[in-house]
Motif scaffolding. Sequence first.
Motif, mmCIF file in Angstrom:
data_model
loop_
_atom_site.group_PDB
_atom_site.id
_atom_site.type_symbol
_atom_site.label_atom_id
_atom_site.label_comp_id
_atom_site.label_asym_id
_atom_site.label_seq_id
_atom_site.Cartn_x
_atom_site.Cartn_y
_atom_site.Cartn_z
ATOM 1 N N LEU A 40 0.825 -1.207 0.000
ATOM 2 C CA LEU A 40 0.000 0.000 0.000
ATOM 3 C C LEU A 40 0.862 1.261 0.000
ATOM 4 O O LEU A 40 0.639 2.184 -0.776
ATOM 5 N N LYS B 81 0.894 4.092 -2.796
ATOM 6 C CA LYS B 81 0.378 5.401 -2.398
ATOM 7 C C LYS B 81 1.418 6.494 -2.656
ATOM 8 O O LYS B 81 1.078 7.589 -3.108
ATOM 9 N N ARG C 71 1.307 7.450 -6.215
ATOM 10 C CA ARG C 71 0.091 8.200 -6.490
ATOM 11 C C ARG C 71 0.231 9.655 -6.031
ATOM 12 O O ARG C 71 -0.089 10.591 -6.764
ATOM 13 N N TYR C 72 0.748 9.842 -4.824
ATOM 14 C CA TYR C 72 0.875 11.194 -4.287
ATOM 15 C C TYR C 72 1.903 12.012 -5.065
ATOM 16 O O TYR C 72 1.744 13.201 -5.248
ATOM 17 N N GLU D 134 0.107 13.173 -8.089
ATOM 18 C CA GLU D 134 -0.983 14.132 -7.874
ATOM 19 C C GLU D 134 -0.538 15.462 -7.284
ATOM 20 O O GLU D 134 -1.212 16.469 -7.483
ATOM 21 N N CYS E 157 -7.161 -5.763 4.669
ATOM 22 C CA CYS E 157 -7.619 -4.482 4.127
ATOM 23 C C CYS E 157 -6.711 -3.878 3.068
ATOM 24 O O CYS E 157 -7.156 -3.469 2.008
ATOM 25 N N GLN E 158 -5.413 -3.813 3.356
ATOM 26 C CA GLN E 158 -4.603 -2.873 2.572
ATOM 27 C C GLN E 158 -4.216 -3.346 1.169
ATOM 28 O O GLN E 158 -3.796 -2.517 0.373
ATOM 29 N N ARG F 96 -7.488 -2.145 -1.030
ATOM 30 C CA ARG F 96 -8.012 -0.772 -0.989
ATOM 31 C C ARG F 96 -6.860 0.211 -0.805
ATOM 32 O O ARG F 96 -5.919 -0.117 -0.094
ATOM 33 N N PRO F 97 -7.012 1.455 -1.111
ATOM 34 C CA PRO F 97 -7.700 1.939 -2.307
ATOM 35 C C PRO F 97 -6.679 2.263 -3.387
ATOM 36 O O PRO F 97 -7.016 2.740 -4.439
ATOM 37 N N TYR F 98 -5.399 1.995 -3.080
ATOM 38 C CA TYR F 98 -4.354 2.302 -4.065
ATOM 39 C C TYR F 98 -3.926 1.044 -4.826
ATOM 40 O O TYR F 98 -2.960 1.051 -5.562
ATOM 41 N N GLN G 130 -12.377 -4.351 -4.908
ATOM 42 C CA GLN G 130 -12.192 -3.830 -3.553
ATOM 43 C C GLN G 130 -13.115 -4.489 -2.527
ATOM 44 O O GLN G 130 -12.821 -4.505 -1.341
#
Lengths: 295, 196
Positions: A82, A86, A89-90, A93, A153-154, A157-159, A165
């Motif tokens: 994750l 992430k 992604r960051y 963005e 979970c990881q 979701r969500p990356y 999901q």
Amino acid sequence: MKYTYYPGCSLRGTARAYEESLLAVFQALGVELEMLEDWNCCGATAYMSVDQLQAFALAARNLALAERLPGDLITPCSGCYLVLNKCQRYMREYPGIKRVVHGALTAAGLAYGDRVKVRHPLDVLAHDVGAEAIARRVVRPLTGLRVAPYYGCQIVRPYATFDDQHHPQAMDRLLAATGATVVDFSLKTRCCGGTQKGTLPEVGLHLVHTLLHEARARQADVISVVCSLCQFNLEAFQDQIARELEPIHIPVLYFTQILGLAFGLPPKQLGLQRSLVPVEPCLAERGLARATSTV
Amino acid sequence: MASAPILRWESERDPEFAQWVTHFAGSERIRSCMQCGLCSASCPLAPYMDYTPRRLMHMAREGFKKDVLSSLTIWLCTSCYACMVECPRAIRASEIMYALKRRAIQEGAYPRGFAIPVLAQEFTRMVRRTGRVTEIRLVLRVFLRTSRWRLLRMWRLGLRLLRTGRFRLRAESVERRKEIAALLDAVEAGRKELAA
């Protein structure tokens, strides 16, 4: 097929059996792994709670090191998976974050060009290798063994970059390829509580109990997991749950250990001797005792 | 930890905090929250929180800084991201929780003696120094700082981990610690530029 392998901290600690079984299974399938040289901690959830920019820079160092090698980056721990996704992604963005992280990498003599693909071994086995190839490698089918696929979970979701999901299927397909019966496990993506079992024991215990209770209600013999923290939580506190809430004793194996059993690999190579709740009794009960006898 | 009805007044709001809450990476959409409660419904920790995630989001964006930063809610969040996947307004609630944790640590507002922020800080310290985490050392350190009694009560589990080779005390480290130090120092320089 060749990939870069990033173990992460827990696979060198309490989750050694994950690393052992993963390496054995990949070798059996002829998939080559190259160790990521001088990798560092991904930062996990804890670092992110203290300092976001430093956390991203640490994650990015691993990405920068991985970019020097040709293969996709394999991260077995859901936390690492994750965090690295992430981070990418960051950086895409938020130009400000990207600027700071790139500056930090440069100061450390590194560079990153956003070319690394971060993959979970579940994704690689389900999509690059495929369930058919897995089924062909099976020499000791786990017929009759009821397995609850628990994703946690990881990794969904969500990356995440593969699977659904809410109703992920990748592990279900791999387990089915071993001949095992895959239980319809409705809590397959509910959080195990992470580190809460250590920090808030009474809360953590109930979260773990909910999952174990459901697995038993679905008559699972074994729970299959993909994350080191899930494995530890579900396995290590069964004694306490038996004392305080409900007697449940159910082996919790990494999905790679289950694949390895079906491949007929020696139990020691799969780290089965590191289990706190041994799997051998329930295999014997299902007439699969031979699965753990050494070839 | 049942939640009681609360009444708050305009004078208790901190407009600077309300402004900040809508302006960090990941929080841009918080004002579009329609209080539907899917975050609370999907949260496995919500029953144990002092404010449910839905309520916390609302309190945060309205600027009730003290209640938000000293809440247990932000520390109970395990970052399982269930709320983020469910949110019909694509609000990154888990990321907002992270930012609130960081602010609570910065301002020393987190509940004292609570093990979760202690774990986060000890973890960070270990990674800064060695580049890696040695799990067992980290766990021992956190228990020594928060609850020595519970550590003693866990001797049986410790013994079983020892017997299965999972209790590893040898400190893990990267080879090039200097590279980690240079990286983190440079982040600080970059942070100042980013703020300016």
